[in-house]
Design an enzyme around this catalytic site. Structure first.
Site, PDB file in Angstrom:
ATOM      1  N   THR A   9     -10.889   4.367   4.663  1.00 32.38           N
ATOM      2  CA  THR A   9      -9.853   5.206   5.048  1.00 32.38           C
ATOM      3  C   THR A   9     -10.141   6.349   5.717  1.00 32.38           C
ATOM      4  OG1 THR A   9      -9.382   6.826   3.392  1.00 32.38           O
ATOM      5  CG2 THR A   9      -8.599   4.159   3.179  1.00 32.38           C
ATOM      6  N   ASP A  67      10.096   7.832   0.083  1.00 31.97           N
ATOM      7  CA  ASP A  67       9.121   8.030  -0.929  1.00 31.97           C
ATOM      8  C   ASP A  67       8.833   6.709  -1.763  1.00 31.97           C
ATOM      9  OD1 ASP A  67       8.544   8.852  -3.543  1.00 31.97           O
ATOM     10  OD2 ASP A  67       9.976  10.336  -3.964  1.00 31.97           O
ATOM     11  N   GLU A 122       0.785  -1.019   0.100  1.00 29.51           N
ATOM     12  CA  GLU A 122      -0.092  -0.089   0.026  1.00 29.51           C
ATOM     13  C   GLU A 122       0.763   1.374   0.131  1.00 29.51           C
ATOM     14  OE1 GLU A 122      -3.829   0.159   2.030  1.00 29.51           O
ATOM     15  OE2 GLU A 122      -3.661   2.138   2.711  1.00 29.51           O
ATOM     16  N   GLU A 139       5.109   4.953   3.442  1.00 28.59           N
ATOM     17  CA  GLU A 139       4.508   6.284   3.885  1.00 28.59           C
ATOM     18  C   GLU A 139       5.591   7.297   4.109  1.00 28.59           C
ATOM     19  OE1 GLU A 139       1.175   8.094   3.997  1.00 28.59           O
ATOM     20  OE2 GLU A 139       2.581   9.486   4.079  1.00 28.59           O
ATOM     21  N   ASP A 149      -3.192  12.205  -2.965  1.00 35.34           N
ATOM     22  CA  ASP A 149      -3.273  13.782  -2.976  1.00 35.34           C
ATOM     23  C   ASP A 149      -3.696  13.895  -4.413  1.00 35.34           C
ATOM     24  OD1 ASP A 149      -2.064  14.265  -0.204  1.00 35.34           O
ATOM     25  OD2 ASP A 149      -0.235  13.284  -1.211  1.00 35.34           O
ATOM     26  N   LYS A 191      -5.081  21.889  -8.284  1.00 35.92           N
ATOM     27  CA  LYS A 191      -4.896  22.674  -9.633  1.00 35.92           C
ATOM     28  C   LYS A 191      -4.190  22.320 -10.660  1.00 35.92           C
ATOM     29  CE  LYS A 191      -4.712  26.572  -6.186  1.00 35.92           C
ATOM     30  NZ  LYS A 191      -3.497  27.367  -5.118  1.00 35.92           N
ATOM     31  N   PHE A 224      -9.222   9.484   5.104  1.00 34.61           N
ATOM     32  CA  PHE A 224      -9.569  10.496   4.115  1.00 34.61           C
ATOM     33  C   PHE A 224     -10.659  10.574   3.359  1.00 34.61           C
ATOM     34  CE2 PHE A 224      -6.387  13.896   3.034  1.00 34.61           C
ATOM     35  CZ  PHE A 224      -5.243  13.520   4.427  1.00 34.61           C
ATOM     36  N   GLU A 225     -11.282   8.916   3.077  1.00 35.92           N
ATOM     37  CA  GLU A 225     -12.399   8.568   2.504  1.00 35.92           C
ATOM     38  C   GLU A 225     -13.267   9.441   3.550  1.00 35.92           C
ATOM     39  OE1 GLU A 225     -12.825   4.679   2.106  1.00 35.92           O
ATOM     40  OE2 GLU A 225     -14.417   4.656   0.921  1.00 35.92           O
TER      41      GLU A 225
HETATM   42  C1  LIG Z   1      -4.578  12.276   0.813  1.00 33.10           C
HETATM   43  S1  LIG Z   1      -3.473  11.201   2.024  1.00 33.10           S
HETATM   44  C2  LIG Z   1      -4.361   9.700   2.009  1.00 33.10           C
HETATM   45  C3  LIG Z   1      -3.699   8.764   3.316  1.00 33.10           C
HETATM   46  C4  LIG Z   1      -4.554   7.532   3.324  1.00 33.10           C
HETATM   47  N1  LIG Z   1      -4.373   6.444   2.103  1.00 33.10           N
HETATM   48  C5  LIG Z   1      -6.074   7.675   3.736  1.00 33.10           C
HETATM   49  O1  LIG Z   1      -6.885   7.431   2.603  1.00 33.10           O
HETATM   50  O2  LIG Z   1      -6.674   8.214   4.552  1.00 33.10           O
HETATM   51  C6  LIG Z   1      -2.179  10.809   0.811  1.00 33.10           C
HETATM   52  C7  LIG Z   1      -1.027  10.228   1.670  1.00 33.10           C
HETATM   53  O3  LIG Z   1      -0.001   9.669   0.642  1.00 33.10           O
HETATM   54  C8  LIG Z   1       1.237  10.058   1.157  1.00 33.10           C
HETATM   55  N2  LIG Z   1       2.213   9.833   0.183  1.00 33.10           N
HETATM   56  C9  LIG Z   1       2.060  11.031  -1.065  1.00 33.10           C
HETATM   57  N3  LIG Z   1       3.002  10.548  -1.898  1.00 33.10           N
HETATM   58  C10 LIG Z   1       3.889   9.615  -1.550  1.00 33.10           C
HETATM   59  C11 LIG Z   1       5.078   8.867  -1.779  1.00 33.10           C
HETATM   60  N4  LIG Z   1       5.359   9.282  -3.043  1.00 33.10           N
HETATM   61  N5  LIG Z   1       5.301   7.938  -0.998  1.00 33.10           N
HETATM   62  C12 LIG Z   1       4.862   7.634   0.052  1.00 33.10           C
HETATM   63  N6  LIG Z   1       3.853   8.144   0.631  1.00 33.10           N
HETATM   64  C13 LIG Z   1       3.215   9.322  -0.185  1.00 33.10           C
HETATM   65  C14 LIG Z   1       1.154  11.368   1.796  1.00 33.10           C
HETATM   66  O4  LIG Z   1       2.210  11.632   2.704  1.00 33.10           O
HETATM   67  C15 LIG Z   1      -0.245  11.087   2.487  1.00 33.10           C
HETATM   68  O5  LIG Z   1       0.156  10.596   3.779  1.00 33.10           O
END
Ligand SMILES: C[S@@+](CC[C@H](N)C(=O)[O-])C[C@H]1O[C@@H](n2cnc3c(N)ncnc32)[C@H](O)[C@@H]1O
Length: 242
Positions: free
Chosen positions: A220, A124, A72, A97, A147, A151, A222-223
């Site tokens: 989740t 990353d 994930e 994460e 994310d 924009k 965010f959901e």
């Molecule tokens: C909008 S949040 C959604 C979190 C979770 N999946 C949820 O639905 O509650 C997006 C997450 O992806 C992580 N993220 C974004 N780009 C990433 C990357 N390249 N590698 C690891 N994590 C990343 C961010 O730190 C953030 O916690």
């Protein structure tokens, strides 16, 4: 299911998925660690954590068995990933994460619940996929509520891109699935378009369709927030066919 392979040369020309990306899909908000998160990171990292390094990991060695692995990307605070580990003891879960408090939170909860089938990488995901995950090794990749980068000028920061799709394809076993979800409908359409054109993938729901509600998974964080704001949620499931 129809496998995308009959593509024009222009559509199949992928950028090299192994090149280093300068545009990142996240902005690192460090945030404060709670004392429980800090303690978990200090005391449970050796049990659950895998340090980033630019060499392949042996998943069977890491988990101590050959069970199928779900990876994930961007698990946030990890609540839904934790529920999945508890609900599917016969599978292994690897979470990636960048947000350290979220990693601490998951380690804390996983440790309290005595979870055994989970490992976590705090780095990353693009670099982890490129450098650490063996080809054809994953049963499932999950990307829930990435994310959306609303924009237009930020759309290049969206993690779902043609080269990203091809890097996922290379890491899935044949027949493995790539499951995405978002509450941002324009991003959902964008994902559907990118994935629909991605060579080697077939849409499990049929070309041009979102997955149905039977695609169950724990909600989740965010959901939950999105639904409270009245957002509709779209799931997409693509199968690696070649
Ligand atoms: C909008 S949040 C959604 C979190 C979770 N999946 C949820 O639905 O509650 C997006 C997450 O992806 C992580 N993220 C974004 N780009 C990433 C990357 N390249 N590698 C690891 N994590 C990343 C961010 O730190 C953030 O916690």
């Amino acid at each position: 299911m129809v496998c995308s392979s009959d593509l024009s040369p222009a559509a199949t020309t992928q950028e090299n998925p192994h090149r280093r990306r300068s545009i990142r899909s996240f902005v690192l908000r460090q945030g404060r660690l709670t004392s429980a998160q800090r303690r978990a990171l200090e005391s449970r990292w050796s049990a659950y954590g895998i340090d980033y390094r630019p060499s392949l990991i042996d998943l069977a060695h890491v988990f101590g068995n050959n069970a199928p692995v779900t990876l994930e990307i961007g698990f946030g605070n990890g609540d839904s990933l934790l529920q999945q580990t508890l609900g599917s003891a016969e599978r292994n879960f690897l979470g990636i994460e960048v947000h350290r408090p979220g990693v601490g939170q998951l380690l804390h909860r996983a440790s309290e619940a005595g979870v055994l089938n989970l490992r976590v990488i705090n780095h990353d995901a693009i670099e982890v996929l490129r450098d650490m995950i063996p080809r054809d090794s994953l049963d499932c990749v999950q990307l829930f509520f990435p994310d959306p980068w609303h924009k237009r000028r930020h759309h290049k920061r969206r993690i779902v891109q043609p080269e990203f799709a091809q890097s996922i394809r290379g890491l899935l076993r044949p027949g493995g699935t790539f499951h995405m979800a978002t509450d941002w409908l324009e991003y959902a359409d964008y994902m559907l378009a990118v994935m629909g054109r991605s060579e080697g993938f077939a849409n499990a729901a049929g070309a041009g369709r979102f997955a149905t509600a039977q695609t169950h998974r724990p909600e989740t964080r965010f959901e939950h927030r999105g639904r409270q704001l009245g957002h509709e949620v779209r799931d997409l499931v693509f199968v690696r066919c070649t």
